[in-house]
Scaffold this active site. Structure first.
Site, short mmCIF file in Angstrom:
data_model
loop_
_atom_site.label_atom_id
_atom_site.label_comp_id
_atom_site.label_asym_id
_atom_site.label_seq_id
_atom_site.Cartn_x
_atom_site.Cartn_y
_atom_site.Cartn_z
N THR A 33 0.85 -1.18 0.00
CA THR A 33 0.00 0.00 0.00
C THR A 33 0.89 1.23 0.00
OG1 THR A 33 -1.90 1.03 1.10
CG2 THR A 33 -0.29 -0.05 2.53
N ASN A 34 0.34 2.39 0.32
CA ASN A 34 1.14 3.61 0.32
C ASN A 34 0.64 4.55 1.40
OD1 ASN A 34 -0.95 5.48 -0.92
ND2 ASN A 34 -0.80 3.92 -2.52
N ILE A 35 1.23 5.74 1.51
CA ILE A 35 0.98 6.60 2.67
C ILE A 35 -0.22 7.52 2.50
CG2 ILE A 35 3.42 6.55 3.32
CD1 ILE A 35 3.58 9.49 2.29
#
Ligand code: CTP
Ligand code: CA
Length: 223
Positions: A33-35
């Site tokens: 995933t990412n921030i």
């Protein structure tokens, strides 16, 4: 901010948005995933609602609550799920805003079972995901499409190229460090004719600014 609410700039319009972080499974318990927090997408959904639009939201991983008053809301974690959900919700949409931080790649060799620790480290193979914004913008009856560009360097150079490549009339560019996971943003609005660099502001104010620009550029329906 009275000029957003009266007259309601998007009255009678339907807006479909994507928001939040993509999630690509590696196995049943792990993923990439990412921030992205979903704050900008949620703020834009609220701003569109305040401007009188019917708002549909397709969302990935959100670190903030879903906005109230959505006409439709559907979670879609992977890029392929998100593309399907977007296509299912495009009917009657006048505007599509791609705010989600979609994963560019998925795990090609994802495991149906939890990967066990073993002597050899597992090797993840990646496959390219569909580009949801580019796909929607290329449809014959495409809604008015708005993209985002998250860049860590050369913001304007990358953003200009992105707007042209995806063939969208409006792109919102932001520096990753100014935007992702933060309550504030510093955006640049790029269309075919102008580039408007705005000062840092709260995401609700940034969203109102974007809504005003969308309303200005949106093709007027004949009376
Ligand atoms: N986007 C999308 N589907 C993808 C990837 C991106 O709809 N598979 C959308 C994002 O929601 C955003 C825009 O495309 O509106 C730009 O995303 P960004 O990650 O900044 O650009 P990319 O074209 O993916 O290029 P790169 O990550 O290499 O900068
Ligand atoms: Ca990307």
């Amino acid at each position: 901010l009275p000029d957003v609410w009266s007259p309601k700039l998007l009255a009678g319009k339907t807006v479909l948005l994507t928001a939040g972080a993509g999630y690509e499974a590696i196995d049943p318990v792990r993923g990439i995933t990412n921030i992205s927090s979903g704050q900008m997408g949620a703020a834009l959904a609220r701003a569109c609602r305040r401007a009188g639009a019917a708002v549909r939201l397709v969302y990935g991983k959100m670190s903030v609550p879903l906005p109230a008053g959505l006409a439709r809301a559907q979670q879609a974690l992977s890029a392929r799920e998100m593309l399907d959900a977007v296509m299912e919700n495009l009917d009657g949409a006048d505007v599509f805003v791609a705010v989600a931080a979609v994963a560019d790649y998925r795990i090609a060799n994802a495991s149906a079972q939890k990967i066990k620790k073993s002597d050899a480290a597992p090797v993840l193979a990646l496959a390219e995901n569909p580009d949801i914004l580019q796909t929607v913008a290329a449809l014959p009856n495409a809604p008015f499409c708005v993209g985002f560009a998250a860049e860590s360097e050369n913001l304007l150079v990358h953003a200009r190229a992105k707007r042209v490549k995806k063939n969208v009339p409006l792109l919102v560019a932001n520096q990753v460090s100014d935007a992702m996971g933060k309550a504030t943003n510093r955006i640049v609005l790029l269309d075919a004719f102008t580039e408007t660099a705005l000062p840092e502001m709260g995401k609700d104010d940034a969203a109102d600014t974007i809504v005003r620009r969308i309303a200005d550029l949106l093709p007027q329906t004949a009376l």
